[in-house]
Design a protein around this motif. Structure first.
Motif, mmCIF file in Angstrom:
data_model
loop_
_atom_site.group_PDB
_atom_site.id
_atom_site.type_symbol
_atom_site.label_atom_id
_atom_site.label_comp_id
_atom_site.label_asym_id
_atom_site.label_seq_id
_atom_site.Cartn_x
_atom_site.Cartn_y
_atom_site.Cartn_z
ATOM 1 N N ASP A 75 -12.362 12.763 1.080
ATOM 2 C CA ASP A 75 -11.106 13.522 1.044
ATOM 3 C C ASP A 75 -9.893 12.605 1.061
ATOM 4 O OD1 ASP A 75 -12.604 15.778 1.004
ATOM 5 O OD2 ASP A 75 -12.300 16.315 3.119
ATOM 6 N N LEU A 76 -9.994 11.535 1.838
ATOM 7 C CA LEU A 76 -8.875 10.588 1.915
ATOM 8 C C LEU A 76 -8.745 9.728 0.662
ATOM 9 C CD1 LEU A 76 -9.261 9.087 5.488
ATOM 10 C CD2 LEU A 76 -7.176 10.095 4.575
ATOM 11 N N GLY A 77 -9.850 9.590 -0.058
ATOM 12 C CA GLY A 77 -9.849 8.743 -1.248
ATOM 13 C C GLY A 77 -10.100 7.271 -0.945
ATOM 14 N N ILE A 78 -10.776 7.012 0.168
ATOM 15 C CA ILE A 78 -11.064 5.622 0.566
ATOM 16 C C ILE A 78 -11.882 4.887 -0.500
ATOM 17 C CG2 ILE A 78 -12.817 4.535 2.074
ATOM 18 C CD1 ILE A 78 -11.297 5.406 4.441
ATOM 19 N N ASP A 79 -12.600 5.645 -1.310
ATOM 20 C CA ASP A 79 -13.431 5.036 -2.359
ATOM 21 C C ASP A 79 -12.651 4.829 -3.668
ATOM 22 O OD1 ASP A 79 -13.112 7.729 -2.774
ATOM 23 O OD2 ASP A 79 -15.189 8.127 -3.334
ATOM 24 N N ASP A 80 -11.344 5.116 -3.614
ATOM 25 C CA ASP A 80 -10.549 5.022 -4.839
ATOM 26 C C ASP A 80 -9.483 3.935 -4.694
ATOM 27 O OD1 ASP A 80 -9.969 7.126 -7.317
ATOM 28 O OD2 ASP A 80 -8.258 5.842 -6.740
ATOM 29 N N PRO A 81 -9.321 3.087 -5.720
ATOM 30 C CA PRO A 81 -8.331 2.000 -5.601
ATOM 31 C C PRO A 81 -6.922 2.498 -5.263
ATOM 32 C CG PRO A 81 -9.669 1.720 -7.584
ATOM 33 C CD PRO A 81 -10.073 3.040 -6.983
ATOM 34 N N SER A 82 -6.601 3.747 -5.605
ATOM 35 C CA SER A 82 -5.232 4.210 -5.352
ATOM 36 C C SER A 82 -4.929 4.299 -3.844
ATOM 37 C CB SER A 82 -4.982 5.564 -6.025
ATOM 38 O OG SER A 82 -5.840 6.521 -5.460
ATOM 39 N N PHE A 83 -5.969 4.427 -3.019
ATOM 40 C CA PHE A 83 -5.785 4.462 -1.562
ATOM 41 C C PHE A 83 -5.127 3.165 -1.067
ATOM 42 C CE2 PHE A 83 -7.403 3.875 2.859
ATOM 43 C CZ PHE A 83 -6.931 5.055 3.420
ATOM 44 N N TYR A 84 -5.338 2.078 -1.803
ATOM 45 C CA TYR A 84 -4.872 0.755 -1.366
ATOM 46 C C TYR A 84 -3.623 0.288 -2.114
ATOM 47 C CZ TYR A 84 -9.571 1.170 0.348
ATOM 48 O OH TYR A 84 -10.680 1.653 0.967
ATOM 49 N N SER A 85 -3.145 1.135 -3.045
ATOM 50 C CA SER A 85 -2.159 0.609 -3.995
ATOM 51 C C SER A 85 -0.802 0.289 -3.372
ATOM 52 C CB SER A 85 -2.012 1.538 -5.202
ATOM 53 O OG SER A 85 -1.624 2.806 -4.730
ATOM 54 N N ASP A 86 -0.404 0.987 -2.280
ATOM 55 C CA ASP A 86 0.912 0.643 -1.725
ATOM 56 C C ASP A 86 0.811 -0.254 -0.485
ATOM 57 O OD1 ASP A 86 -0.086 2.445 0.079
ATOM 58 O OD2 ASP A 86 1.783 3.576 0.309
ATOM 59 N N PHE A 87 -0.389 -0.717 -0.186
ATOM 60 C CA PHE A 87 -0.570 -1.516 1.037
ATOM 61 C C PHE A 87 0.280 -2.794 1.000
ATOM 62 C CE2 PHE A 87 -3.264 -4.473 3.699
ATOM 63 C CZ PHE A 87 -2.983 -3.875 4.916
ATOM 64 N N ALA A 88 0.200 -3.521 -0.102
ATOM 65 C CA ALA A 88 0.916 -4.803 -0.203
ATOM 66 C C ALA A 88 2.417 -4.568 -0.012
ATOM 67 C CB ALA A 88 0.642 -5.448 -1.553
ATOM 68 N N HIS A 89 2.912 -3.491 -0.574
ATOM 69 C CA HIS A 89 4.330 -3.160 -0.478
ATOM 70 C C HIS A 89 4.707 -2.836 0.979
ATOM 71 C CE1 HIS A 89 8.158 -1.662 -1.811
ATOM 72 N NE2 HIS A 89 7.948 -0.527 -1.168
ATOM 73 N N ARG A 90 3.834 -2.084 1.655
ATOM 74 C CA ARG A 90 4.083 -1.748 3.069
ATOM 75 C C ARG A 90 4.056 -3.015 3.933
ATOM 76 N NH1 ARG A 90 -0.496 1.674 4.416
ATOM 77 N NH2 ARG A 90 0.440 1.988 6.446
ATOM 78 N N VAL A 91 3.163 -3.939 3.617
ATOM 79 C CA VAL A 91 3.092 -5.197 4.378
ATOM 80 C C VAL A 91 4.395 -5.978 4.199
ATOM 81 C CG1 VAL A 91 1.947 -7.453 4.561
ATOM 82 C CG2 VAL A 91 0.567 -5.364 4.358
ATOM 83 N N ASP A 92 4.877 -6.057 2.971
ATOM 84 C CA ASP A 92 6.154 -6.748 2.721
ATOM 85 C C ASP A 92 7.273 -6.122 3.534
ATOM 86 O OD1 ASP A 92 5.267 -8.662 1.032
ATOM 87 O OD2 ASP A 92 5.724 -7.557 -0.810
#
Ligand code: JHZ
Ligand code: ZN
Length: 409
Positions: free
Chosen positions: A276-293
Motif C-alpha cells: 500500500d505504501l509503495g515500498i516496492d516502487d522506486p517512486s517511494f524513494y524519489s524525493d528522499f535525496a531532496h529531503r536530505v538536502d
C-alpha cells in the motif's frame, strides 16, 4: 553499473549520493592525523528486481571490521534490549543445557551472556579481534571469523548445529549476503529458528535517518526484499515485528523452508502495508535525496545561528551516524568543539574526515558547553537522563533528525 548483490538484477535506480566519505568508524588517533584518510563513494541505489536498497560500493569487510570501534555493551540500552530479547526467546523455545545458541556478529558478548547466565550453551562469531577479546575475557566462547557458508559447514563437521541463531545488526553489513544467509540455513537444526534484527528501510525514509547510511551498511531492507533473499537461500520468514531500536528496525523470525508450516499473520499484514505504501516502487524513494538536502541546509542554519550567538557546542556519542552527519554538513571544530563518548577505544581519537576530538563524558561538566548535539539520537532518552547534572547546570541538548531542534521537557 554492478549487479544487485541479492538477486543479480541489473536495473539499479539511484536513491541518494553522499559523495566521497571516510569509513564511519575509522577513527584516527592523534598520530594518524597527518596521514591521508581513505574515502569511498557513498551511494545508495534500489534494485527494481527484488526492491532491495544497497550501496553501489563499499570497502572490503576486513578493512572495516577487523579492528572495530563499536562495543555494544558500552550502550546500556543495548544490553537491556538484548536481555529482553533473550527472555522472549527463552519463553518461546524453553532452551536448556543441550541447546546451542549461536550469535553472528556477537561483538563483546552483550547478548550471549544472558543465555550463558541461564545455562544455555553459546558460541559467538565475530571478525573483530579487539572486540572478541572482551567477550572471551567475560567467558563467552567466541571465534574470530566472518560468518560464511563455509564456516557453517566447518561448524557442522564439528558436530555443531544451533537451536537458535541470532543476527542483530549484521544482515546489512555483509556484502556477500546470499552466502551468509545460506550459511545460517545450514547451521540451524531442523527445528531451529533464526532471529534477526535489522534497520527498516521504511523508518530510514519516513524519519529521514540518512545518517544511518554508511559503508558498513551495504543493505537497507524491507520485509519484501528480505523475504526474497531468505527464500532464495532456504529460509522462510514466519514472523515479523517493528521495533524501536536504532531508529526503527524489523525483528524477524525465520525457519528452514521445509519446516515453515505456520507463517504468522504478521507477515501477510506487513507485506500488504508495504504494498500500500509503495515500498516496492522506486517512486517511494524519489524525493528522499531532496529531503536530505533540505535537512542539511536547515541544520547548517540552526547550528550556525547558535554558534553566531556565541554558544559553545559539543556532540554526544561518537556514533557512526555522527561521522556521516558531520561530513555531510562539512562542519568541524569551528562549530563542534568536541564529542563525548564512553567507549575507551574511541576516547583520544577523532571523528573521521572532520577531525573533531573525542573525549570522555566528564568533559560536559568540566567544559560546560552551552549546547550538546546528540549524534546517538537513537539513545537520546537514556543520554539525557544520565546527564541530568549537565542540564541542571543550564546545559541544553539538541537533536539533529528528522528536524533540528532543542530538547525541551
Ligand atoms: P550507536 C552502530 O552504529 C554500529 P552507531 C553498527 N554499524 C550498527 O550497525 C549500528 O550500531 C546498529 C556511545 N554512548 O549505538 C556509545 C555513550 O557514550 O548509536 C557509542 O559509541 N553513552 C554496528 O555507531 C555511541 O554512543 C551513552 O549513554 O551509529 C552510540 O552509537 C550511550 C547510550 C551511548 O551506533
Ligand atoms: Zn535485486
Amino acid at each position: 553499473m554492478q549487479a544487485c548483490r541479492s538477486c543479480s538484477g541489473h536495473d539499479l535506480q539511484e536513491v541518494l549520493s553522499l559523495g566521497e566519505m571516510p569509513p564511519a568508524n575509522a577513527l584516527p588517533t592523534a598520530s594518524q592525523l597527518d596521514d591521508e584518510e581513505a574515502r569511498y563513494p557513498l551511494e545508495v541505489v534500489m534494485c527494481t528486481g527484488c526492491t532491495l536498497l544497497q550501496l553501489t560500493e563499499s570497502p572490503p569487510p576486513d578493512e572495516l571490521f577487523v579492528d572495530y570501534a563499536y562495543f555494544s555493551s558500552r550502550s546500556t540500552p543495548m544490553v537491556d534490549h538484548a536481555r529482553a530479547l533473550v527472555n522472549e526467546v527463552m519463553d518461546e523455545r524453553r532452551l536448556g543445557p543441550n541447546d546451542l545458541v549461536i550469535e553472528v556478529a556477537s561483538n563483546d558478548g552483550y547478548l550471549l551472556r544472558h543465555y550463558r547466565d541461564l545455562g544455555v550453551k553459546v558460541l559467538g562469531i565475530d571478525p573483530a579481534e579487539n572486540v572478541v577479546e572482551v567477550a572471551v575475557a567475560a567467558g563467552i566462547p567466541t571465534r574470530v571469523a566472518f560468518f560464511t557458508s563455509s564456516l557453517a559447514d566447518e561448524l557442522r563437521s564439528e558436530g555443531l548445529t544451533a537451536s537458535v541463531v541470532h543476527a542483530n545488526n549484521v544482515l546489512a553489513h555483509v556484502p556477500d549476503i546470499n552466502d551468509f544467509v545460506a550459511g545460517v540455513a545450514r547451521i540451524l537444526s531442523d527445528d531451529g529458528v533464526f532471529v534477526v534484527e535489522t534497520p527498516y528501510v521504511r523508518d530510514l525514509i519516513e524519519k529521514l535517518e540518512f545518517d544511518t547510511i554508511y559503508h558498513e551498511h551495504v543493505f537497507y531492507y524491507s520485509l519484501h526484499s528480505v523475504m526474497e533473499l531468505f527464500a532464495r537461500n532456504g529460509l522462510s520468514v514466519v514472523d515479523v515485528k517493528r521495533i524501536g531500536i536504532h531508529g526503527g528496525s524489523l525483528r524477524l523470525r525465520a525457519t528452514p523452508i521445509k519446516r515453515a508450516i505456520k507463517v504468522g499473520n504478521s507477515v501477510a499484514m506487513m507485506l500488504r502495508q508495504e504494498k500500500d505504501l509503495g515500498i516496492d516502487d522506486p517512486s517511494f524513494y524519489s524525493d528522499f535525496a531532496h529531503r536530505v538536502d533540505g535537512l542539511l541546509d536547515e541544520l547548517r542554519v540552526f547550528l550556525g545561528e547558535r554558534r553566531d550567538q556565541g554558544r559553545r557546542i559539543a556532540g554526544y556519542g561518537a556514533a557512526a551516524k555522527g561521522t556521516v552527519l558531520l561530513n555531510a554538513l562539512g562542519i568541524g571544530t569551528e562549530t563542534i568543539e568536541f564529542v563525548v563518548d564512553e567507549t575507551p577505544y574511541k576516547q583520544g581519537r577523532f571523528i573521521p574526515g572532520v577531525r573533531i576530538p573525542i573525549v570522555g563524558p566528564g568533559a560536559l561538566l568540566t567544559q560546560m558547553p552551552d549546547d550538546v548535539l546528540i549524534f546517538a539520537w537513537n539513545f537520546a532518552d537514556a543520554i539525557i537522563e544520565k546527564e541530568a547534572a549537565y542540564r541542571a547546570r543550564g546545559g541544553v541538548f539538541l537533536l539533529p533528525v528528522p528536524t533540528p531542534r532543542v530538547v525541551t521537557g
